[in-house]
Enzyme design. Structure first.
Site, PDB file in Angstrom:
ATOM      1  N   SER B 100       0.824  -1.200   0.000  1.00 29.84           N
ATOM      2  CA  SER B 100       0.000   0.000   0.000  1.00 29.84           C
ATOM      3  C   SER B 100       0.862   1.256   0.000  1.00 29.84           C
ATOM      4  CB  SER B 100      -0.924  -0.052   1.223  1.00 29.84           C
ATOM      5  OG  SER B 100      -1.942   0.882   1.111  1.00 29.84           O
ATOM      6  N   ASP B 222      -9.481  -4.286  -6.373  1.00 20.36           N
ATOM      7  CA  ASP B 222      -8.958  -3.503  -5.258  1.00 20.36           C
ATOM      8  C   ASP B 222      -9.492  -2.080  -5.371  1.00 20.36           C
ATOM      9  OD1 ASP B 222      -7.515  -2.083  -3.403  1.00 20.36           O
ATOM     10  OD2 ASP B 222      -5.585  -2.985  -3.905  1.00 20.36           O
ATOM     11  N   HIS B 250      -7.731  -5.143  -0.655  1.00 25.45           N
ATOM     12  CA  HIS B 250      -6.482  -4.405  -0.747  1.00 25.45           C
ATOM     13  C   HIS B 250      -5.370  -5.064   0.068  1.00 25.45           C
ATOM     14  CE1 HIS B 250      -3.951  -0.970  -1.373  1.00 25.45           C
ATOM     15  NE2 HIS B 250      -3.899  -0.661  -0.095  1.00 25.45           N
TER      16      HIS B 250
END
Lengths: 481, 269
Positions: B100, B222, B250
């Site tokens: 991320s 996602d 995610h």
């Protein structure tokens, strides 16, 4: 008053649930189950009624599709990891989308259901309507944010006020301002640049990623903030590139992407600027601009006070007629120079001179002309000495020069130059011969002896008298041993 | 060991485990969690690699006193921390697996000091979450404001205001947080700032400078980092490889850890 008659179980079916299915469907909370990766497989009527969506539009959808976008972000970054790691989440505040209406504020509990091997199978979720709580909480939250924001502002200004107030030099004040600004704006870097006599802005504290000095005439954010007398903000590199192409390109090579400049202006007189740099694009709202202004205003007040104090100190330590160091400052400086010489095993010299022929000027041409002569000679002496030498007026027509880190040869050269410039004629006293009787006391720490300031003055004074006795307009050198 | 060594390792709660002879692998967690989010992957990697885990300052058991708002107002501050960890442990040829927002932290760190890195594995990267002219990041400013509201509702709102009072420890709100979420512990105030930094940064122009071999791991569905964003990252990083995981959400490191491990192993093989 009557008491209800007891009935057998079979006589009160209304008190029992017809079925668990009905309990599930119409429970006073929303219920739904998803697969372990979030696809909705069951949902109850209560939840469908709350969000006003048909069952077929929910089944097979992702649970996240039911959430508003802020909740989606929170769900993915926070709710999901905790659920996977802990197996449950409790009382998470989310918002469910409702077609044609505002999102529904809910609190959510979820359990991760695993099979015998511990692999996740389902997620069971209970949803509680928290509209009433949310409305109240929203007000609390807004009030809290406003309070925090103004509290932060007050705290910044209070901290700044005490840090600025205890600063005794421009540099210390600049450092305090840099520190307050970094704190107040979460700036990655900040600097204070102060204007000097040569029309340059020079870094006084903090760090400027590109330049130590900026000419006041340059086309730069720093100088424009002063010219326009307002806080300038540049939220992105593109904003800077558009306004200052060269500067913007150079900043693009650093890690900084945004910048603010607050001018420091005292009663129309530019003192300098406070600059702050940010490692990402930023937005600067009115509150932040106002905080820049408030910090700058506070700092300017203290800069002004420091300047006034400096002027008073200047007055207390300098001769009013000539502007040279006065007796107090000379003694201070001689102490300092002697200590330094002793610590570093270096030599120094003290030059003492008395004007010859000055009394006649004063008596015949008046004190005003005498004063002009003293000023003229002071200026000449300052021009004749080296940058590091300190020239002072000891009183009347006596002058002193302190020469740091100076050996006999250098001291003789300085004394000789002084003697020469004093003996040149002075216009307002044409026809009057003025000269200097000069005494030089030398000290060298290499010899290992210590000497006091008093002793040095005494020696230089004696040497000066020796010059007077032996015909004036000459230099006598003695050594402190 | 110098004093600086202790500070960096303590500051980021650095944990070193796995094969001491193995290639070093630094696992960097993203926004919203802590090093715990690697828990399901580590058992499959520790035989081969020397695993280094850490908490970003503000998360897990990091030293909250190290939080300098100016430093951490951009991802550069976090990249500095990554480089300091590698310096302290003196690691080279490092495989940085970054999830991320940490993907861009890793890009910044690798661009600054490429000699430390051997490979980048970017899991669900996004260089820019906000939509822009000619670019679809997936979010608007209103969405980000919504996230900040959600954060406040969950941490700074009712519960966070009341919990310290209930515990009688208003000076140390982190104790209350420990009660409400012992998993993925994050400091609420720092989380709020980190969210702004994460979701309002723009690191698109840093991608083309990457010279470290890079794997982009993209989840098929996602919301946070959509497929188009993953493709953008892949196109911008020269010579990068992109692999799509058939995974929703995610956080594939939790939802499908074995696939992530397999992709990493294939890429490094």
């Amino acid at each position: 008053m009557t008491t209800p008659a007891a009935r057998s179980d079979g006589e009160r079916p209304a008190a029992r649930e017809d079925s668990f299915e009905e309990l599930y469907a119409t429970a006073p909370c929303g219920l739904l189950s998803t697969t372990s990766d979030g696809v909705v497989v069951t949902v109850n009527d209560t939840l469908l009624r709350w969000i006003g969506v048909a069952r077929d539009d929910v089944l097979g959808q992702q649970f996240t599709d039911l959430l508003d976008s802020g909740s989606q972000l929170f769900y993915e970054t926070r709710y999901q990891p905790v659920l996977q790691l802990k197996g449950e989440v409790r009382e998470v505040a989310l918002a469910l989308r409702r077609p044609g209406r505002d999102p529904l504020a809910v609190l959510v509990n979820s359990d991760l259901v695993t099979d015998a091997t511990g692999s996740p199978v389902h997620v069971r979720t209970a949803v509680f309507d928290s509209t009433a709580r949310k409305g109240y909480e929203r007000e609390l939250l807004l009030a809290q944010r406003a309070a925090e924001s103004s509290e932060a502002r007050v705290r910044v200004l209070q901290d700044a006020s005490s840090a600025f107030g205890s600063s005794s030099t421009d540099r210390a004040l600049s450092r305090a301002l840099v520190s307050s600004a970094r704190d107040a704006f979460a700036a990655a870097a900040a600097a204070v640049l102060l204007a000097d006599d040569s029309d340059m802005l020079t870094v006084s504290a903090g760090s400027h990623p590109l330049d130590q000095s900026v000419p006041l005439g340059a086309a730069r954010p720093e100088t424009d903030a002063i010219r326009r007398s307002e806080v300038l903000t540049f939220p992105t590199l593109d904003d800077l590139r558009a306004a200052y192409p060269e500067f913007g390109e150079r900043l693009a090579t650093t890690r900084y992407e945004a910048m603010t400049v607050a001018p420091l202006i005292n009663e129309g007189h530019p003192l300098g600027v406070l600059v702050a740099f940010f490692g990402r694009r930023r937005t600067f709202d009115d509150r932040e601009v106002e905080l820049h202004e408030a910090l700058a205003r506070q700092a300017v007040q203290v800069f002004g006070r420091l300047r006034l104090q400096n002027e008073l100190v200047q007055l207390a330590l300098h001769d009013q007629l000539t502007g040279l160091a006065n007796r107090t400052l000379l003694h201070e400086q001689l102490d300092r120079v002697l200590v330094t010489a002793q610590r570093n095993l270096r030599a120094m010299a003290l030059i003492f001179l008395d004007l010859d022929g000055f009394k006649a000027v004063n008596d015949n041409l008046g004190h005003a002309t005498g004063d002009t002569v003293l000023r003229t000679l002071s200026t000449r002496m300052e021009a004749a000495v080296r940058r590091s030498d300190i020239v002072g007026r000891y009183g009347g027509d006596e002058f002193v020069i302190i020469c740091e880190d100076t050996d006999e040869d250098a001291a003789r050269r300085v004394a000789e130059r002084i003697r020469a410039v004093v003996s040149e004629s002075v216009e307002v006293a044409a026809g009057y011969a003025i000269s200097a009787s000069v005494g030089v006391a030398l000290y060298s720490a290499v010899l290992g002896t210590a000497v006091t300031a008093e002793r040095m003055f005494h020696l230089a004074d004696d040497a000066m008298y020796e010059s007077k006795r032996s015909g004036k307009d000459r230099v006598t050198v003695v050594r402190a041993t | 060991m110098t004093a600086g060594t202790v500070d960096v390792l303590r500051r980021n709660n650095v944990q070193v485990l796995g094969n001491p002879e193995g290639r070093p692998m630094l696992l960097a967690h993203g926004f919203g969690c802590s090093q715990e989010m690697w828990r399901l992957m580590v058992p499959h990697l520790e035989d081969t690699y020397r695993i280094v885990l850490f908490d970003q300052v503000g998360a897990g058991d990091s030293d909250l006193r190290a939080y300098d708002r100016g430093k951490y107002d951009s991802l550069h501050g976090y990249a500095d921390d990554v480089l300091e960890i590698l310096d302290e442990l003196d690691l080279t040829d490092v495989v940085l697996v970054a999830h991320s927002v940490s993907a861009m932290v890793g890009v910044l760190a690798a661009n600054r000091r490429p000699e430390r890195f051997g490979a980048l594995v970017l899991v669900g990267p996004s260089p820019r979450y906000l939509n822009d002219t000619g670019y679809v990041g997936g979010f608007t400013q209103a969405d980000i404001d919504g996230l900040l509201d959600a954060l406040d509702s969950n941490y700074l709102g009712w519960s966070a205001t009341m919990a310290p009072v209930i515990m009688g420890n208003a000076e140390r709100p982190e104790l209350a947080m420990e009660l409400t979420a012992s998993f993925c512990r994050i400091d609420p105030t720092i989380a709020r700032h980190f969210a702004r930094v994460t979701f309002l940064s723009d690191n698109r122009r840093d991608l083309s400078a990457v010279r470290t071999p890079t794997l982009v791991l993209q989840c098929s569905e996602d919301l946070i980092a959509p497929m188009t964003v993953g493709q953008y990252v892949h196109q911008q990083i020269p010579g990068s490889t992109m692999r799509v995981l058939n995974a929703r959400g995610h956080v594939p490191n939790l939802s499908d850890p074995l696939s992530v491990v397999r992709e990493i192993q294939d890429f490094l093989a």
